[in-house]
Scaffold this motif. Sequence first.
Motif, short mmCIF file in Angstrom:
data_model
loop_
_atom_site.label_atom_id
_atom_site.label_comp_id
_atom_site.label_asym_id
_atom_site.label_seq_id
_atom_site.Cartn_x
_atom_site.Cartn_y
_atom_site.Cartn_z
N LEU A 149 0.82 -1.21 0.00
CA LEU A 149 0.00 0.00 0.00
C LEU A 149 0.85 1.26 0.00
O LEU A 149 0.52 2.25 -0.66
CB LEU A 149 -0.94 0.02 1.21
CG LEU A 149 -1.92 -1.16 1.33
CD1 LEU A 149 -2.79 -0.98 2.57
CD2 LEU A 149 -2.77 -1.30 0.08
N SER A 150 1.93 1.24 0.75
CA SER A 150 2.85 2.36 0.83
C SER A 150 4.26 1.86 0.49
O SER A 150 4.62 0.73 0.84
CB SER A 150 2.85 2.97 2.24
OG SER A 150 3.90 3.92 2.38
N PRO A 151 5.06 2.64 -0.19
CA PRO A 151 6.43 2.20 -0.48
C PRO A 151 7.28 2.16 0.78
O PRO A 151 6.96 2.78 1.80
CB PRO A 151 6.93 3.25 -1.46
CG PRO A 151 6.16 4.48 -1.14
CD PRO A 151 4.79 4.00 -0.73
N PHE A 152 8.36 1.42 0.73
CA PHE A 152 9.33 1.41 1.82
C PHE A 152 10.16 2.69 1.79
O PHE A 152 10.38 3.32 2.82
CB PHE A 152 10.25 0.18 1.70
CG PHE A 152 9.62 -1.12 2.08
CD1 PHE A 152 10.01 -1.79 3.23
CD2 PHE A 152 8.63 -1.69 1.30
CE1 PHE A 152 9.44 -3.00 3.59
CE2 PHE A 152 8.04 -2.89 1.64
CZ PHE A 152 8.44 -3.55 2.78
N ASP A 153 10.64 3.02 0.60
CA ASP A 153 11.53 4.16 0.42
C ASP A 153 10.70 5.40 0.09
O ASP A 153 9.87 5.37 -0.82
CB ASP A 153 12.50 3.86 -0.73
CG ASP A 153 13.65 4.86 -0.81
OD1 ASP A 153 13.46 6.01 -0.37
OD2 ASP A 153 14.72 4.49 -1.33
N PRO A 154 10.90 6.51 0.79
CA PRO A 154 10.12 7.73 0.48
C PRO A 154 10.42 8.29 -0.90
O PRO A 154 9.64 9.11 -1.41
CB PRO A 154 10.52 8.71 1.58
CG PRO A 154 11.85 8.22 2.07
CD PRO A 154 11.80 6.72 1.93
N ASN A 155 11.52 7.89 -1.52
CA ASN A 155 11.86 8.40 -2.84
C ASN A 155 11.14 7.68 -3.98
O ASN A 155 11.22 8.12 -5.13
CB ASN A 155 13.38 8.29 -3.06
CG ASN A 155 14.16 9.17 -2.09
OD1 ASN A 155 13.79 10.31 -1.83
ND2 ASN A 155 15.24 8.62 -1.53
N HIS A 156 10.46 6.59 -3.68
CA HIS A 156 9.72 5.87 -4.71
C HIS A 156 8.40 6.59 -5.00
O HIS A 156 7.69 6.99 -4.07
CB HIS A 156 9.44 4.42 -4.29
CG HIS A 156 10.60 3.51 -4.45
ND1 HIS A 156 10.92 2.55 -3.54
CD2 HIS A 156 11.54 3.43 -5.42
CE1 HIS A 156 12.01 1.88 -3.93
NE2 HIS A 156 12.40 2.42 -5.07
N ASN A 157 8.09 6.71 -6.29
CA ASN A 157 6.82 7.32 -6.68
C ASN A 157 5.71 6.30 -6.60
O ASN A 157 5.80 5.23 -7.18
CB ASN A 157 6.92 7.87 -8.10
CG ASN A 157 7.85 9.07 -8.20
OD1 ASN A 157 7.94 9.86 -7.27
ND2 ASN A 157 8.55 9.19 -9.30
N SER A 158 4.66 6.64 -5.90
CA SER A 158 3.52 5.74 -5.74
C SER A 158 2.24 6.54 -5.89
O SER A 158 2.24 7.77 -5.84
CB SER A 158 3.56 5.05 -4.37
OG SER A 158 3.50 6.02 -3.33
N THR A 159 1.14 5.84 -6.07
CA THR A 159 -0.16 6.49 -6.20
C THR A 159 -1.22 5.59 -5.60
O THR A 159 -0.97 4.39 -5.34
CB THR A 159 -0.47 6.79 -7.68
OG1 THR A 159 -1.65 7.59 -7.77
CG2 THR A 159 -0.70 5.50 -8.47
N PHE A 160 -2.43 6.15 -5.39
CA PHE A 160 -3.52 5.36 -4.84
C PHE A 160 -4.85 5.95 -5.26
O PHE A 160 -4.95 7.12 -5.66
CB PHE A 160 -3.43 5.30 -3.30
CG PHE A 160 -3.77 6.60 -2.61
CD1 PHE A 160 -5.06 6.86 -2.18
CD2 PHE A 160 -2.80 7.56 -2.40
CE1 PHE A 160 -5.38 8.05 -1.56
CE2 PHE A 160 -3.10 8.76 -1.78
CZ PHE A 160 -4.40 9.01 -1.35
N PHE A 161 -5.87 5.12 -5.18
CA PHE A 161 -7.25 5.54 -5.42
C PHE A 161 -8.15 4.74 -4.49
O PHE A 161 -8.03 3.51 -4.40
CB PHE A 161 -7.66 5.31 -6.88
CG PHE A 161 -9.12 5.54 -7.13
CD1 PHE A 161 -9.62 6.83 -7.27
CD2 PHE A 161 -10.01 4.47 -7.21
CE1 PHE A 161 -10.97 7.04 -7.47
CE2 PHE A 161 -11.36 4.68 -7.42
CZ PHE A 161 -11.84 5.97 -7.56
#
Length: 721
Positions: A149-161
């Motif tokens: 649901l959330s990446p481990f690394d804050p530098n990874h780009n992620s999204t959600f809906f």
Amino acid sequence: MILRAPLLLCLLLRLGSTEPRVVDLRQDPNVAVFESGVEGENFKLLDLDGDRLLIGARNAVYNVSLHTFRGDDAWNVLWPPADAVHKDCRMKGKSENECQNFIRVLSRDTRGGVLVCGTNAFLPWCKVFEDGPQGEDLREVLTFEAKGLSPFDPNHNSTFFRDGDMLYTGTVADFAGGDALIHRRNVSREHDLGVRTEQADDKFLNKPQFVGAMKHKEHVMMWFAEEAVECDNCGPTIYSRVARVCANDLGNHPSYPNQWTTFAKARLNCSIPGDFPFYFDRLQSISALVPARPRTPASNLVYAVFTSSLSGVSQSAVCAFDISQIWAVFATSNYLTQDRAGDPWKVTKVSKSAPRAHECEFAAANLSDAQLKTARSNMLMERPVGNFFAEPVSVQRGPEQMTQVVVEAQAPALDGRFYDILYVGSDRGNVLKIVNLARAGAPGRLISHQVLSMRVASVPIRRLLLVEEATKLVTVTETRVFRTLVAFCNASYSCAECVALRDPHCAFDLQRKQCDVVSVSRISDRERFVQSVDSGDDSRCQGQAHVENKMLMDQPGRTPKLLRATHFASQEWSDPKNTSTQVTTLLASGAAGTVPPPTVPERLLAEAGLRGVPIIVVGLGVGVLALLIGVFLGICFTYRMYVLSSEKKSLSSSYYKPPSTVLTVSSSGSAPPTTPPAIPSNEKPINAYETGPLPPPAYAEGTLGRGGLSPSALYSKQTYL
């Protein structure tokens, strides 16, 4: 006259400039600013909760009032990682800043709860908060692991809906960041495996950078950029994609439990058309779904920001994609398939009428193994999704790159048309206000018009959000959040300048003699206002005095600083008492009826003896004069180069010797012989085309280097030219 020609030419270029107006808001006292006061803050997420703004940051979620733009400590969520988790993160080699809790999922539900998920020092975790009884502080009601649901690394780009209790995410699910996935989970339960994409299969996802997600009817779409796997023998290449899955896909096939069976993806084509199109392949941001008005050709558009993936090429663009065209690609396109890893990709043709397993009407549990295998191998579309307008809506050239986009959909104008207004953030802290002309059906060949550029900050913009019925714009940078107006009509001093903005929010009031913010739905007398969004036609401004805006005089602090001087307004008008047409420049005057002093253009034309001559004629004259001067200088330069080349040729001819001449330079300084010496019969002439071992060099005392010739031997040796 000749000396003033360059100055007049520069003046004409300035008068004809179409550069957008630049408004500096960085020191404007009317711009509301929120900052937490915590060093190293990391603002990124926004969510609206009525009249309050939720801001996801580092170790906290801030609850900010839209009216006062101040945080409420009673409603803030402070969530740093536990000491043991932080210590374990540091032992794994991560930095102090990385071992914090960066909020990456922030969503309100219909029951009043708030879902918050963060990196939690490389141990992703989620918490659900609800309002306490009788308005008390938020209380934690549920907590669970946020892997996937959330990446481990804050530098990874992620999204959600979020769709009810179902949370769709695009992120990574491991510490190293190699397990990318599109995942769905029920966030109302503490334990739920959910559904995900195939693990460790580059054909599904190959190092994606997720940008956005949305739902349309029965499908959920994910927008991202990734390394293309179908590009054989072309090295690492970035393609932007849109992928979709069915909301009713339960992932319950016994052969592939908890995996999508309806996953499919297609390439997004944002390019400048031509024989050799220039592609913008790196997706940066998308807007929300922008619906069309009834009886318009476009159904629903999504605006997206792209940058070029070529090294050293600094260009970015905004393209638009129609949902119906995306659906047509998924419904009719052939597939790109690969039999085994390493095999070349091929096109697998399929009949347009043939059923497709990735459609939502097929239940995964009812598919045979052969059908399921076909569905999992045929998930990459051959045909890309084209730009709806056949070319980008806007292109930004130069070092400044577009980063974010938000759209005010179908804003009405006085001409009866409805315009999409785009607000595009950049990595230089600017927000560009762009009007889409093509979608509104405006005449002409221009797709869009940039109204102005707002300088909000000096650092990259990370998020944009329209609030209060699209009258305010919230801009997010890494450490600060700004709230600004969207229209700056009072920065225009004249009717012509107001109309030249071509802003649907602005119109010139002929009665009040000022440029005002207008709401078309509240205007009863449209003839009172002058506006021309489609072309900037200011013909109705003829005879309107160039009067200074009273709003500026009464409230000087409310007007932002203009970085570029406004254009001089030249109006052509007819005196009713005199049939002759006069050309005059109407400028702001302190007293009514007084004649304004001559301006810079008038003074230059008067001194040059050209008063009364149309400015276009002067421009043509200056252009012809500059052309004649250029031709004269070119002739002089060509003649000079011819003379120099002739002198050089005569000088070099005195030192030239025919190839048969032998030059002998000896240490004694004797003159060279006039005839070439005969080659001894026991010596073989050197043949440059003959191969074979060369004779060993003669070693002499005092040689230069290893095996070289001495200076005396070098200068006494005969050399043939």
